[in-house]
Enzyme design. Structure first.
Site, PDB file in Angstrom:
ATOM      1  N   GLY A  67       0.651  -1.234   0.064  1.00  0.00           N
ATOM      2  CA  GLY A  67       0.006   0.087  -0.019  1.00  0.00           C
ATOM      3  C   GLY A  67       1.051   1.086  -0.024  1.00  0.00           C
ATOM      4  O   GLY A  67       1.810   1.342  -0.599  1.00  0.00           O
ATOM      5  N   SER A  68       0.338   2.111   0.887  1.00  0.00           N
ATOM      6  CA  SER A  68       0.988   3.625   0.525  1.00  0.00           C
ATOM      7  C   SER A  68       2.283   3.911   1.079  1.00  0.00           C
ATOM      8  O   SER A  68       3.121   4.872   0.815  1.00  0.00           O
ATOM      9  CB  SER A  68       0.008   4.442   1.374  1.00  0.00           C
ATOM     10  OG  SER A  68      -1.340   4.433   0.679  1.00  0.00           O
ATOM     11  N   THR A  69       2.837   2.720   2.011  1.00  0.00           N
ATOM     12  CA  THR A  69       4.213   2.941   2.070  1.00  0.00           C
ATOM     13  C   THR A  69       5.138   2.965   0.972  1.00  0.00           C
ATOM     14  O   THR A  69       6.343   3.868   1.072  1.00  0.00           O
ATOM     15  CB  THR A  69       4.672   1.715   2.838  1.00  0.00           C
ATOM     16  OG1 THR A  69       4.537   0.528   2.070  1.00  0.00           O
ATOM     17  CG2 THR A  69       4.082   1.455   4.164  1.00  0.00           C
ATOM     18  N   PHE A  70       4.740   2.627  -0.231  1.00  0.00           N
ATOM     19  CA  PHE A  70       5.409   2.790  -1.561  1.00  0.00           C
ATOM     20  C   PHE A  70       5.404   4.299  -1.949  1.00  0.00           C
ATOM     21  O   PHE A  70       6.374   4.346  -2.946  1.00  0.00           O
ATOM     22  CB  PHE A  70       4.795   1.760  -2.487  1.00  0.00           C
ATOM     23  CG  PHE A  70       5.536   0.571  -2.914  1.00  0.00           C
ATOM     24  CD1 PHE A  70       6.288   0.564  -3.766  1.00  0.00           C
ATOM     25  CD2 PHE A  70       5.722  -0.384  -1.814  1.00  0.00           C
ATOM     26  CE1 PHE A  70       6.860  -0.854  -4.266  1.00  0.00           C
ATOM     27  CE2 PHE A  70       6.469  -1.483  -2.069  1.00  0.00           C
ATOM     28  CZ  PHE A  70       7.249  -1.832  -3.125  1.00  0.00           C
ATOM     29  N   LYS A  71       4.537   5.109  -1.437  1.00  0.00           N
ATOM     30  CA  LYS A  71       4.709   6.519  -2.068  1.00  0.00           C
ATOM     31  C   LYS A  71       6.086   6.971  -1.521  1.00  0.00           C
ATOM     32  O   LYS A  71       6.350   7.966  -2.015  1.00  0.00           O
ATOM     33  CB  LYS A  71       3.371   7.273  -1.265  1.00  0.00           C
ATOM     34  CG  LYS A  71       2.178   6.609  -1.947  1.00  0.00           C
ATOM     35  CD  LYS A  71       0.940   7.463  -1.124  1.00  0.00           C
ATOM     36  CE  LYS A  71      -0.297   6.895  -1.763  1.00  0.00           C
ATOM     37  NZ  LYS A  71      -1.594   6.899  -0.999  1.00  0.00           N
TER      38      LYS A  71
END
Length: 353
Positions: A67-71
């Protein structure tokens, strides 16, 4: 520290009725694994109890859409390549329609967002547009530098191989920007985040103690300037964004990090299960000069009264990371700081000006 992490992750798993959980503490500079927890676990005195799920190492063998950790990786590659600056802005006023896919924001602001705001408010739309500007080839190059496209070479037999799209189309570039369409192990994610915060150097993780005098092989993945910018953005997430539950400033420890929540794929057929999530928080501390990366991940947590029934990473995983930091820092000879440098909220004020 192993005991501290085990207690914190087990407590979170029970509190949110998750089917499994993982915790990791990684030395950001040497790559040493300080603590590793995979739940449910088993009693080593009863080998038969390791059959099935208890014997599966979620930290190194399991691969998940994070999820958003990849941002964080999307912002890092965009800043490092010169594609954007911290003042760059993207239109997140409306959902993004790409063929039959619709990309929406969970915490929608419905306006133009700067790069810091895309990270702090966790905008899928902004991250997707940023990744398109970076380009598919550059995205692949940077993810490779962060160690996210090949299995981690750690001294364990149980290593999961990342899942990547083939062919890697523009829509994949967009969804990978916010952590969907690519699956990595929690160890890979933590090692990649260590690269972002330690000055931009990738260090292969290890479960072996490294001699302080030994030469550790490091590969430059980002400039020091980009690494500094990422530390500032991660601090803002904790002070002003989705990671507020990880803020330990009152206890004298400055954490920076990022929340992540991803729906799990259906066991049969295509698509995702709406109420089955992987919720996580990955943090680094002390964020001004990070020594450790701490990750907590919960598999299918369920919200409760204390979280207003939310089961996202910011509600269920971030508090566990904060608890781990408060408990482990004194053991490592890291006394609380009396005057923690405030986060640079000017980056957000400038964006709205």
């Amino acid at each position: 520290i192993q005991a501290i992490v085990h207690e914190a992750v087990l407590s979170a798993m029970h509190e949110f009725d998750a089917i499994g959980a993982a915790g990791l503490v990684l030395d950001a500079n040497s790559g040493e694994v300080v603590a590793m927890v995979s739940l449910p676990d088993f009693d080593p005195n009863d080998p038969a109890a390791a059959a099935g799920d208890p014997g599966f190492n979620r930290v190194t063998k399991g691969v998940y859409e994070m999820g958003s950790t990849f941002k964080l990786f999307t912002a890092a590659m965009a800043l490092d390549s010169g594609t954007v600056t911290l003042q760059s802005r993207y239109d997140a006023s409306h959902p993004l329609q790409v063929a039959r896919y619709t990309i929406r924001d969970y915490h929608a602001k419905n306006r133009w967002l700067s790069v810091p705001e895309i990270i702090v408010y966790s905008s899928n739309i902004g991250a997707a547009k940023m990744a398109v500007d970076v380009g598919t080839k550059a995205q692949q190059t940077y993810l490779g530098r962060f160690g996210l496209l090949t299995p981690t070479a750690i001294e364990l037999p149980e290593i999961g191989a990342p899942l990547t799209p083939s062919p890697w189309r523009e829509i994949n570039t967009m969804t990978i920007a916010y952590g969907h369409g690519i699956a990595v192990s929690p160890l890979q994610l933590s090692s990649g985040v260590a690269t972002l915060v330690n000055g931009g150097l990738y260090v292969r993780p290890t479960i072996l103690k490294r001699d302080a005098a030994a030469t550790v092989e490091r590969t430059r993945a980002l400039t020091q300037e980009t690494s500094q910018q990422m530390r500032e953005l991660m601090r803002l997430v904790v002070t002003n964004g989705t990671g507020r539950k990880a803020n330990t400033a009152a206890d004298g420890y400055a954490i920076g990090g990022k929340t992540g929540t991803a729906e799990k794929e259906k066991l049969q057929g295509r698509g995702y299960r709406k109420n089955a999530m992987i919720s996580s928080f990955v943090g680094a501390f002390p964020i001004e000069d990070p020594r450790y990366v701490v990750l907590v991940m919960l598999d299918e947590p369920k919200g409760n009264k204390s979280t207003f029934n939310y089961a996202t990473g910011g509600w269920v995983a971030a508090p566990a990371v904060a608890h781990i930091v408060r408990q482990m820092a004194p053991l490592l000879g890291m006394p609380p700081e009396r005057n923690i440098q405030p986060a640079d909220t000017g980056l957000l004020r400038q964006a709205r000006a």
